[in-house]
Design a protein around this motif. Sequence first.
Motif, short mmCIF file in Angstrom:
data_model
loop_
_atom_site.label_atom_id
_atom_site.label_comp_id
_atom_site.label_asym_id
_atom_site.label_seq_id
_atom_site.Cartn_x
_atom_site.Cartn_y
_atom_site.Cartn_z
N THR A 59 -3.67 -23.93 -0.29
CA THR A 59 -3.70 -23.24 1.01
C THR A 59 -2.90 -23.96 2.07
O THR A 59 -2.16 -23.34 2.84
CB THR A 59 -5.15 -23.06 1.48
OG1 THR A 59 -5.91 -22.42 0.45
CG2 THR A 59 -5.22 -22.22 2.74
N GLU A 60 -3.03 -25.29 2.13
CA GLU A 60 -2.33 -26.07 3.16
C GLU A 60 -0.82 -25.91 3.05
O GLU A 60 -0.12 -25.69 4.05
CB GLU A 60 -2.71 -27.55 3.03
CG GLU A 60 -2.14 -28.42 4.14
CD GLU A 60 -2.58 -29.86 4.03
OE1 GLU A 60 -1.97 -30.72 4.70
OE2 GLU A 60 -3.54 -30.16 3.27
N GLU A 63 0.21 -22.39 4.08
CA GLU A 63 0.27 -22.23 5.54
C GLU A 63 1.58 -22.77 6.10
O GLU A 63 2.20 -22.15 6.97
CB GLU A 63 -0.90 -22.97 6.19
CG GLU A 63 -2.25 -22.31 5.98
CD GLU A 63 -3.38 -23.11 6.60
OE1 GLU A 63 -4.26 -22.51 7.23
OE2 GLU A 63 -3.38 -24.35 6.45
N LYS A 64 2.00 -23.92 5.57
CA LYS A 64 3.25 -24.53 6.04
C LYS A 64 4.45 -23.62 5.74
O LYS A 64 5.30 -23.40 6.61
CB LYS A 64 3.44 -25.89 5.37
CG LYS A 64 4.73 -26.59 5.72
CD LYS A 64 4.86 -27.90 4.95
CE LYS A 64 6.21 -28.56 5.21
NZ LYS A 64 6.36 -29.82 4.43
N GLU A 67 4.35 -20.44 7.92
CA GLU A 67 4.74 -20.73 9.31
C GLU A 67 6.26 -20.72 9.46
O GLU A 67 6.80 -20.17 10.44
CB GLU A 67 4.19 -22.09 9.72
CG GLU A 67 4.49 -22.47 11.16
CD GLU A 67 3.97 -23.85 11.53
OE1 GLU A 67 4.34 -24.34 12.62
OE2 GLU A 67 3.19 -24.43 10.74
N TYR A 80 2.37 -12.05 5.53
CA TYR A 80 1.02 -12.04 6.11
C TYR A 80 -0.02 -11.75 5.03
O TYR A 80 -1.09 -12.37 4.98
CB TYR A 80 0.91 -10.99 7.22
CG TYR A 80 1.52 -11.38 8.54
CD1 TYR A 80 0.79 -12.07 9.49
CD2 TYR A 80 2.84 -11.06 8.83
CE1 TYR A 80 1.34 -12.43 10.71
CE2 TYR A 80 3.42 -11.41 10.04
CZ TYR A 80 2.67 -12.10 10.98
OH TYR A 80 3.23 -12.46 12.18
N LEU A 83 -0.46 -14.78 2.63
CA LEU A 83 -1.27 -15.84 3.24
C LEU A 83 -2.74 -15.40 3.35
O LEU A 83 -3.65 -16.20 3.12
CB LEU A 83 -0.71 -16.19 4.62
CG LEU A 83 -1.34 -17.40 5.32
CD1 LEU A 83 -1.26 -18.65 4.45
CD2 LEU A 83 -0.66 -17.65 6.67
N SER A 84 -2.95 -14.13 3.67
CA SER A 84 -4.33 -13.62 3.73
C SER A 84 -5.01 -13.73 2.37
O SER A 84 -6.20 -14.05 2.28
CB SER A 84 -4.33 -12.15 4.19
OG SER A 84 -3.88 -12.04 5.52
N TYR A 87 -6.19 -17.25 1.92
CA TYR A 87 -7.42 -17.50 2.68
C TYR A 87 -8.63 -16.85 2.02
O TYR A 87 -9.71 -17.44 1.91
CB TYR A 87 -7.26 -16.97 4.10
CG TYR A 87 -6.35 -17.78 4.99
CD1 TYR A 87 -6.37 -19.17 4.96
CD2 TYR A 87 -5.48 -17.15 5.89
CE1 TYR A 87 -5.53 -19.92 5.78
CE2 TYR A 87 -4.64 -17.89 6.71
CZ TYR A 87 -4.68 -19.27 6.65
OH TYR A 87 -3.85 -20.00 7.47
N GLU A 95 -10.05 -16.93 8.97
CA GLU A 95 -8.58 -16.94 8.97
C GLU A 95 -8.02 -15.59 8.52
O GLU A 95 -6.98 -15.15 9.02
CB GLU A 95 -8.05 -18.05 8.07
CG GLU A 95 -8.07 -19.43 8.69
CD GLU A 95 -9.47 -20.03 8.71
OE1 GLU A 95 -10.38 -19.46 8.07
OE2 GLU A 95 -9.65 -21.07 9.37
N MET A 99 -5.44 -13.26 10.69
CA MET A 99 -4.20 -12.67 10.20
C MET A 99 -4.14 -11.18 10.54
O MET A 99 -3.10 -10.67 10.96
CB MET A 99 -4.09 -12.86 8.68
CG MET A 99 -3.71 -14.25 8.20
SD MET A 99 -2.00 -14.69 8.61
CE MET A 99 -2.26 -15.73 10.03
#
Length: 246
Positions: A59-60, A63-64, A67, A80, A83-84, A87, A95, A99
């Motif tokens: 996940t980390e 996210e990077k 972004e 989007y 990434l959702s 999460y 989170e 989103m």
Amino acid sequence: MNQDYGITANSKHYTCMIDLLGRAGRLDEAQNVIKNMPFEPDAATWGALLGASRIHGSTELGEKAAEMIFKMEPNNAGMYVLLSNLYAASGRWREVGKMRLKMRDTGIRKVPGYSWVEVQNKIHTFSVGDSIHPERDTIYAYLEELDLWMKRDGYVSATKLVLHDVEEEEKEHMLKYHSEKLAVAFGILKIPAGRPIRVMKNLRVCEDCHTVIKHISKIVGRLIILRDSNRFHHFSGGVCSCGDYW
């Protein structure tokens, strides 16, 4: 490439290398390739890293990567959603909600998913939970029958992919009638044995549908070809040509 063939690597070559390292789960090496590229990575490069993060549950890192993509392509709805999914898989529902709010506030809408299959020179189009197809009752009944066979074959619904914090049973129901499942079931019912089932989808096939179609190909003994927005998937005997990475 340079020494033996006189080819100077461009961003697409680097993106392919990042994608290969991501497939192998070598995410640190993939990041190092990005850091050491002789030019700035583009959205496709970061997208390869985000895809690898989704597959391997990082996940980390996801996210990077997201972004960086949002800075370059702020209206990319697909990122989007990816990434959702990350999460949701880790139970971070706050989170997921953020989103959704971000998409709403910026006017970004997820494109509705549709799948279609050609039967006797006629195109049949399906959406999730389709209620307008004239043979919907027969299709739904057949999917229920297939669901029993799949569970005996070891299928477990990927409820982590449902972007709602609801009960497991409701999540299973929400996944069961995705458009590609409806199209595949209809194709099996209508296309004679021995001929492949060819289904098209306007978006990327979801993980649960991918697993389901693998099981179905094994249970019914049919070749199922699904073309999603990313690539062709050839399902046969319970496996897919993509190697479960797409």
